[in-house]
Scaffold this motif. Structure first.
Motif, PDB file in Angstrom:
ATOM      1  N   PHE A  41       0.957  -1.282   0.067  1.00  0.00           N
ATOM      2  CA  PHE A  41      -0.023   0.164   0.171  1.00  0.00           C
ATOM      3  C   PHE A  41       0.904   1.145  -0.021  1.00  0.00           C
ATOM      4  O   PHE A  41       0.494   2.346  -0.603  1.00  0.00           O
ATOM      5  CB  PHE A  41      -1.109  -0.140   1.173  1.00  0.00           C
ATOM      6  CG  PHE A  41      -2.157  -0.733   1.119  1.00  0.00           C
ATOM      7  CD1 PHE A  41      -3.011  -0.530  -0.081  1.00  0.00           C
ATOM      8  CD2 PHE A  41      -2.360  -1.728   1.880  1.00  0.00           C
ATOM      9  CE1 PHE A  41      -4.073  -1.517  -0.299  1.00  0.00           C
ATOM     10  CE2 PHE A  41      -3.764  -2.541   1.557  1.00  0.00           C
ATOM     11  CZ  PHE A  41      -4.420  -2.530   0.668  1.00  0.00           C
ATOM     12  N   GLY A  42       1.945   1.309   0.809  1.00  0.00           N
ATOM     13  CA  GLY A  42       3.011   2.618   0.502  1.00  0.00           C
ATOM     14  C   GLY A  42       3.519   2.648  -0.481  1.00  0.00           C
ATOM     15  O   GLY A  42       3.427   3.879  -1.173  1.00  0.00           O
ATOM     16  N   THR A  43       3.854   1.728  -1.432  1.00  0.00           N
ATOM     17  CA  THR A  43       4.416   1.770  -2.564  1.00  0.00           C
ATOM     18  C   THR A  43       3.394   2.330  -3.682  1.00  0.00           C
ATOM     19  O   THR A  43       3.663   3.037  -4.596  1.00  0.00           O
ATOM     20  CB  THR A  43       5.281   0.415  -3.088  1.00  0.00           C
ATOM     21  OG1 THR A  43       5.867   0.206  -2.002  1.00  0.00           O
ATOM     22  CG2 THR A  43       5.895   0.619  -4.427  1.00  0.00           C
ATOM     23  N   PHE A  44       1.977   1.633  -3.397  1.00  0.00           N
ATOM     24  CA  PHE A  44       0.982   1.753  -4.206  1.00  0.00           C
ATOM     25  C   PHE A  44       0.930   3.295  -4.347  1.00  0.00           C
ATOM     26  O   PHE A  44       0.466   4.159  -5.108  1.00  0.00           O
ATOM     27  CB  PHE A  44      -0.009   1.100  -4.185  1.00  0.00           C
ATOM     28  CG  PHE A  44      -1.226   1.303  -5.085  1.00  0.00           C
ATOM     29  CD1 PHE A  44      -1.141   0.990  -6.487  1.00  0.00           C
ATOM     30  CD2 PHE A  44      -2.460   1.975  -4.559  1.00  0.00           C
ATOM     31  CE1 PHE A  44      -2.266   1.308  -7.276  1.00  0.00           C
ATOM     32  CE2 PHE A  44      -3.416   2.087  -5.400  1.00  0.00           C
ATOM     33  CZ  PHE A  44      -3.448   1.891  -6.974  1.00  0.00           C
ATOM     34  N   LYS A  45       0.775   4.072  -2.891  1.00  0.00           N
ATOM     35  CA  LYS A  45       0.622   5.256  -2.624  1.00  0.00           C
ATOM     36  C   LYS A  45       1.380   6.391  -3.400  1.00  0.00           C
ATOM     37  O   LYS A  45       1.009   7.346  -4.085  1.00  0.00           O
ATOM     38  CB  LYS A  45       0.279   5.582  -1.197  1.00  0.00           C
ATOM     39  CG  LYS A  45       0.025   6.917  -0.681  1.00  0.00           C
ATOM     40  CD  LYS A  45      -1.144   7.168   0.118  1.00  0.00           C
ATOM     41  CE  LYS A  45      -1.434   8.606   0.442  1.00  0.00           C
ATOM     42  NZ  LYS A  45      -1.710   9.703  -0.594  1.00  0.00           N
ATOM     43  N   ALA A  46       2.763   5.698  -3.200  1.00  0.00           N
ATOM     44  CA  ALA A  46       3.920   6.806  -3.738  1.00  0.00           C
ATOM     45  C   ALA A  46       3.456   6.722  -5.213  1.00  0.00           C
ATOM     46  O   ALA A  46       3.962   7.734  -5.904  1.00  0.00           O
ATOM     47  CB  ALA A  46       5.026   6.050  -3.593  1.00  0.00           C
ATOM     48  N   TRP A  47       3.156   5.527  -5.994  1.00  0.00           N
ATOM     49  CA  TRP A  47       3.277   5.328  -7.295  1.00  0.00           C
ATOM     50  C   TRP A  47       2.048   6.415  -7.811  1.00  0.00           C
ATOM     51  O   TRP A  47       2.079   7.077  -8.803  1.00  0.00           O
ATOM     52  CB  TRP A  47       2.855   3.865  -7.791  1.00  0.00           C
ATOM     53  CG  TRP A  47       2.420   3.804  -9.110  1.00  0.00           C
ATOM     54  CD1 TRP A  47       3.196   4.000 -10.137  1.00  0.00           C
ATOM     55  CD2 TRP A  47       1.526   3.224  -9.860  1.00  0.00           C
ATOM     56  NE1 TRP A  47       2.698   3.698 -11.517  1.00  0.00           N
ATOM     57  CE2 TRP A  47       1.599   3.162 -11.257  1.00  0.00           C
ATOM     58  CE3 TRP A  47       0.305   2.965  -9.150  1.00  0.00           C
ATOM     59  CZ2 TRP A  47       0.652   2.621 -12.029  1.00  0.00           C
ATOM     60  CZ3 TRP A  47      -0.841   2.358 -10.061  1.00  0.00           C
ATOM     61  CH2 TRP A  47      -0.565   2.087 -11.410  1.00  0.00           C
ATOM     62  N   SER A  53       7.782   4.934  -9.773  1.00  0.00           N
ATOM     63  CA  SER A  53       7.410   4.375 -11.169  1.00  0.00           C
ATOM     64  C   SER A  53       6.758   3.101 -10.900  1.00  0.00           C
ATOM     65  O   SER A  53       6.670   2.626  -9.804  1.00  0.00           O
ATOM     66  CB  SER A  53       8.918   4.100 -11.912  1.00  0.00           C
ATOM     67  OG  SER A  53       9.537   3.259 -11.303  1.00  0.00           O
ATOM     68  N   PHE A  54       6.300   2.668 -12.022  1.00  0.00           N
ATOM     69  CA  PHE A  54       5.421   1.314 -11.695  1.00  0.00           C
ATOM     70  C   PHE A  54       6.524   0.168 -11.625  1.00  0.00           C
ATOM     71  O   PHE A  54       6.446  -0.882 -10.753  1.00  0.00           O
ATOM     72  CB  PHE A  54       4.808   1.040 -13.021  1.00  0.00           C
ATOM     73  CG  PHE A  54       4.182  -0.262 -12.984  1.00  0.00           C
ATOM     74  CD1 PHE A  54       2.955  -0.338 -12.463  1.00  0.00           C
ATOM     75  CD2 PHE A  54       4.436  -1.438 -13.739  1.00  0.00           C
ATOM     76  CE1 PHE A  54       2.095  -1.561 -12.410  1.00  0.00           C
ATOM     77  CE2 PHE A  54       3.616  -2.553 -14.070  1.00  0.00           C
ATOM     78  CZ  PHE A  54       2.473  -2.685 -13.275  1.00  0.00           C
ATOM     79  N   PHE A  55       7.901   0.352 -12.048  1.00  0.00           N
ATOM     80  CA  PHE A  55       8.813  -0.668 -11.879  1.00  0.00           C
ATOM     81  C   PHE A  55       9.020  -0.743 -10.204  1.00  0.00           C
ATOM     82  O   PHE A  55       9.286  -1.987  -9.857  1.00  0.00           O
ATOM     83  CB  PHE A  55       9.976  -0.420 -12.527  1.00  0.00           C
ATOM     84  CG  PHE A  55      11.180  -1.387 -12.355  1.00  0.00           C
ATOM     85  CD1 PHE A  55      11.373  -2.717 -12.992  1.00  0.00           C
ATOM     86  CD2 PHE A  55      12.191  -0.913 -11.621  1.00  0.00           C
ATOM     87  CE1 PHE A  55      12.120  -3.681 -12.588  1.00  0.00           C
ATOM     88  CE2 PHE A  55      13.245  -1.775 -11.277  1.00  0.00           C
ATOM     89  CZ  PHE A  55      13.100  -3.143 -11.667  1.00  0.00           C
ATOM     90  N   ASP A  56       9.128   0.455  -9.609  1.00  0.00           N
ATOM     91  CA  ASP A  56       9.249   0.381  -8.192  1.00  0.00           C
ATOM     92  C   ASP A  56       8.245  -0.244  -7.601  1.00  0.00           C
ATOM     93  O   ASP A  56       8.590  -1.006  -6.614  1.00  0.00           O
ATOM     94  CB  ASP A  56       9.492   1.932  -7.947  1.00  0.00           C
ATOM     95  CG  ASP A  56      10.648   2.687  -8.181  1.00  0.00           C
ATOM     96  OD1 ASP A  56      11.644   2.078  -8.582  1.00  0.00           O
ATOM     97  OD2 ASP A  56      10.556   3.894  -8.484  1.00  0.00           O
TER      98      ASP A  56
END
Length: 76
Positions: A41-47, A53-56
């Motif tokens: 969820f944290g990475t999705f929010k950052a995206w 990026s989507f790769f991240d």
């Protein structure tokens, strides 16, 4: 464990060794699932915000899932 050790453990703790191991494994895996969800969820929010990026997103979720799989293998 010998029979005497098992009886002493059960008398001292009130549970069987197998029940205690199951409880520890359950708590550990529950916390690991919570951690993977937090990472996702944290990475999705950052995206969504444009900070990643989507790769991240894919890489972080994949890496956390691999850690979860390895932990699950050793906890079982």
């Amino acid at each position: 464990m010998t029979a005497q050790q098992r009886l002493a453990f059960e008398a001292g703790s009130g549970v069987t060794p197998e029940a205690l191991l199951l409880a520890i494994a359950g708590i550990t895996l529950s916390l690991a699932f919570l951690w993977v969800t937090w990472i996702a969820f944290g990475t999705f929010k950052a995206w969504q915000d444009g900070n990643a990026s989507f790769f991240d997103l894919v890489w972080n979720v994949l890496r956390a899932s691999i850690v979860l799989l390895v932990l699950g293998f050793y906890v079982r």
